[in-house]
Design a protein around this motif. Structure first.
Motif, PDB file in Angstrom:
ATOM      1  N   LEU A   1      -9.927   0.266   3.475  1.00  0.00           N
ATOM      2  CA  LEU A   1      -9.712   1.499   2.720  1.00  0.00           C
ATOM      3  C   LEU A   1      -8.236   1.885   2.723  1.00  0.00           C
ATOM      4  N   SER A   2      -7.587   1.736   3.878  1.00  0.00           N
ATOM      5  CA  SER A   2      -6.171   2.079   3.963  1.00  0.00           C
ATOM      6  C   SER A   2      -5.332   1.200   3.050  1.00  0.00           C
ATOM      7  N   VAL A   3      -5.650  -0.106   3.042  1.00  0.00           N
ATOM      8  CA  VAL A   3      -4.890  -1.026   2.181  1.00  0.00           C
ATOM      9  C   VAL A   3      -5.066  -0.653   0.717  1.00  0.00           C
ATOM     10  N   VAL A   4      -6.315  -0.413   0.310  1.00  0.00           N
ATOM     11  CA  VAL A   4      -6.575  -0.061  -1.085  1.00  0.00           C
ATOM     12  C   VAL A   4      -5.965   1.302  -1.412  1.00  0.00           C
ATOM     13  N   ALA A   5      -6.034   2.235  -0.447  1.00  0.00           N
ATOM     14  CA  ALA A   5      -5.411   3.543  -0.666  1.00  0.00           C
ATOM     15  C   ALA A   5      -3.912   3.383  -0.866  1.00  0.00           C
ATOM     16  N   ILE A   6      -3.315   2.510  -0.085  1.00  0.00           N
ATOM     17  CA  ILE A   6      -1.879   2.285  -0.192  1.00  0.00           C
ATOM     18  C   ILE A   6      -1.511   1.798  -1.596  1.00  0.00           C
ATOM     19  N   PHE A   7      -2.316   0.868  -2.131  1.00  0.00           N
ATOM     20  CA  PHE A   7      -2.045   0.378  -3.491  1.00  0.00           C
ATOM     21  C   PHE A   7      -2.634   1.324  -4.547  1.00  0.00           C
ATOM     22  N   GLY A   8      -3.831   1.860  -4.242  1.00  0.00           N
ATOM     23  CA  GLY A   8      -4.512   2.697  -5.221  1.00  0.00           C
ATOM     24  C   GLY A   8      -3.819   4.005  -5.501  1.00  0.00           C
ATOM     25  N   MET A   9      -3.124   4.547  -4.513  1.00  0.00           N
ATOM     26  CA  MET A   9      -2.409   5.801  -4.741  1.00  0.00           C
ATOM     27  C   MET A   9      -1.275   5.633  -5.742  1.00  0.00           C
ATOM     28  N   LEU A  10      -0.885   4.392  -5.963  1.00  0.00           N
ATOM     29  CA  LEU A  10       0.108   4.132  -7.011  1.00  0.00           C
ATOM     30  C   LEU A  10      -0.385   4.608  -8.370  1.00  0.00           C
ATOM     31  N   THR A  11      -1.723   4.596  -8.575  1.00  0.00           N
ATOM     32  CA  THR A  11      -2.255   5.040  -9.866  1.00  0.00           C
ATOM     33  C   THR A  11      -1.954   6.512 -10.097  1.00  0.00           C
ATOM     34  N   GLY A  12      -2.080   7.322  -9.026  1.00  0.00           N
ATOM     35  CA  GLY A  12      -1.733   8.731  -9.149  1.00  0.00           C
ATOM     36  C   GLY A  12      -0.248   8.922  -9.380  1.00  0.00           C
TER      37      GLY A  12
END
Length: 484
Positions: free
Chosen positions: A315-326
């Protein structure tokens, strides 16, 4: 033209259509949904449920999300109708300029600018918190003066990771919108998969007693507990619903906006709300809400504490990359707003210029550098309290603007493909609900927004009032002067 005529002059929609035709309409419904959902389920879904539960609502954080969705939903309906009639860059700034006049349009846009700046900084700050939490798993810890912004007590220093991710996102956006859209779409799909995984794994660690009492008793003199706490939580988490506002800011770059904008805005709100309610229910069910106080990465924290280390790190890894969308969504929207200010002459006209990739580079880097400084210096929780104020002001003005819009539809403006239902009641109700939520904001947020609006008024009367419309094409300028 007299001073009063100047500040109340309503912009001709043909002017915006003429200037925005240089922007490339490349965004499809899928792209808009990715932008909106990337914003709505960005940093907020990984951070705010825990913060709002601990500080305001307890397990009733889910009610706060639902109330926020209702309030935002009414405003979203106003946005859908307005964006389909006035498909211009700058969203509410351009719309209010057409419907109410130059000065009110500027004030609305200036309020939105504060929201965008703080939103970019807030998302970047959340990204930094997740990155630091992930790095700690490998015993990598940044020194305090590089790990967080100042906390007004002399602690902290500069959040170097916040500055890094803000600048990186600015660089990505500078490469062109079409390339960024592909990255955005992929990251949003990945993020939704991991959110569903968090819900599935978290359900196995729920303890029903953590839901009791579902609405904690109100603590006198505070914004915690009872309906006061729920409303205070709603006002703080309202920032998660700015995703559809970010969509509207890119209307000029959407294909067939009369159809794609309604689908993108409504779809974003429905999907985002469902995910937020599910995540918050699981989060407060896993552990007592008090444990999330001051924690900017509550979802990963809860999984680690429950013994699901692999899922937590994923989750942390995806959050790290996924927050780029915001980050992408907000920096894109804010750069388009600055572009619109330059386009209309309210700020230096160079900010309204586009490069060979049809990207407003100067506007983009103004936003990027400013947000990097704000996010790098100010603490995460302080930013989360400020971000909703500008959004709510825009919601109020756009909702009221429906009354002006209806009088002109089919006359000098196109008929919309979608109309806000329950007219004339719902637009007024939307404005009232947004006003109530605004009143529940912290005193810091309201005072800082007042100072920001005063500063915006000074900028307008010193510079904008004198230079606005200076870039209007001659033939259009003559038509406007004839009408006046």
């Amino acid at each position: 033209m007299s001073f009063w005529q100047k500040i109340t002059h309503k912009q001709d929609p043909k002017v915006y259509a003429d200037k925005d035709k240089k922007l490339v309409p490349s965004l499809t419904t899928i792209d808009l949904l990715a932008l909106g959902i990337g914003m709505v389920v960005g940093t907020g879904i990984f951070t705010l449920p825990g913060i709002v539960a601990a500080n305001h609502a307890g397990p009733a954080v889910t009610i706060a999300f639902i109330l926020g969705a209702i309030g935002a939903g009414m405003a979203a309906l106003a946005y859908v109708e307005t964006s389909s009639v006035l498909p211009f860059a700058g969203s509410a700034f351009s719309w209010i300029s057409v419907l109410f006049g130059e000065f009110l349009g500027w004030i609305c846009g200036w309020a939105l600018l504060a929201e965008y700046f703080v939103s970019v900084a807030f998302v970047a700050s959340g990204w930094s918190a997740y990155m630091q939490g992930f790095l700690k798993q490998f015993d990598i810890v940044l020194p305090n003066f590089l790990a967080q912004g100042l906390d007004f007590k002399g602690h902290g220093g500069v959040d170097i990771l916040t500055i890094f991710i803000t600048m990186l996102t600015g660089f990505l956006l500078s490469r062109g919108l079409k390339k960024v859209s592909r990255v955005e779409n992929s990251l949003v799909i990945l993020k939704i998969i991991v959110i569903v995984l968090f819900i599935a794994v978290g359900l196995t660690a729920i303890h029903p007693n953590n839901y009791v009492p579902f609405i904690p008793p109100h603590k006198a003199g505070t914004n915690f507990g009872g309906w006061q706490g729920i409303l205070a939580g709603t006002s703080q988490l309202f920032l998660v619903y700015v995703g559809f506002d970010a969509i509207a800011a890119n209307t000029a770059e959407a294909k067939n906006p009369q159809k794609t904008m309604p689908r993108g805005i409504v779809g974003t709100l429905v999907i985002g709300t469902a995910l937020f309610v599910a995540v918050s229910l699981v989060l407060v069910g896993m552990f007592n809400y008090k444990i999330y106080a001051g924690n900017a990465e509550p979802a990963a924290f809860a999984l680690r504490k429950a013994g699901h280390l692999l899922t937590a790190n994923l989750l942390s890894v995806v959050a790290i990359f996924g927050m780029l969308t915001g980050m992408i969504g907000m920096q894109m929207a804010s750069s388009r707003l600055i572009y619109a200010f330059g386009r209309d002459g309210f700020l230096p006209k160079s900010l309204g210029h586009l490069d060979k990739n049809k990207t407003p580079q100067k506007a983009l880097w103004i936003v990027t550098v400013t947000a990097a400084i704000v996010g790098g210096v100010l603490p995460f929780t302080f930013l989360s309290n400020l971000v909703s104020a500008g959004t709510l002001i825009a919601f109020i003005m756009v909702s009221i603007g429906i009354y002006r819009l209806r009088k002109r539809e089919g006359i000098d403006l196109p008929n919309p493909t979608f109309k806000m239902p329950l007219y004339p009641i719902l637009p007024a109700l939307s404005a009232i609900v947004s006003g109530i939520i605004f009143w529940q904001l912290s005193i810091d947020a309201k005072l800082l927004m007042l100072v920001w609006l005063i500063l915006g008024s000074i900028v307008y009367f010193i510079y904008g009032c004198r230079h606005a419309h200076s870039e209007i094409p001659d033939e259009i300028s003559e038509n406007i002067q004839d009408e006046i």
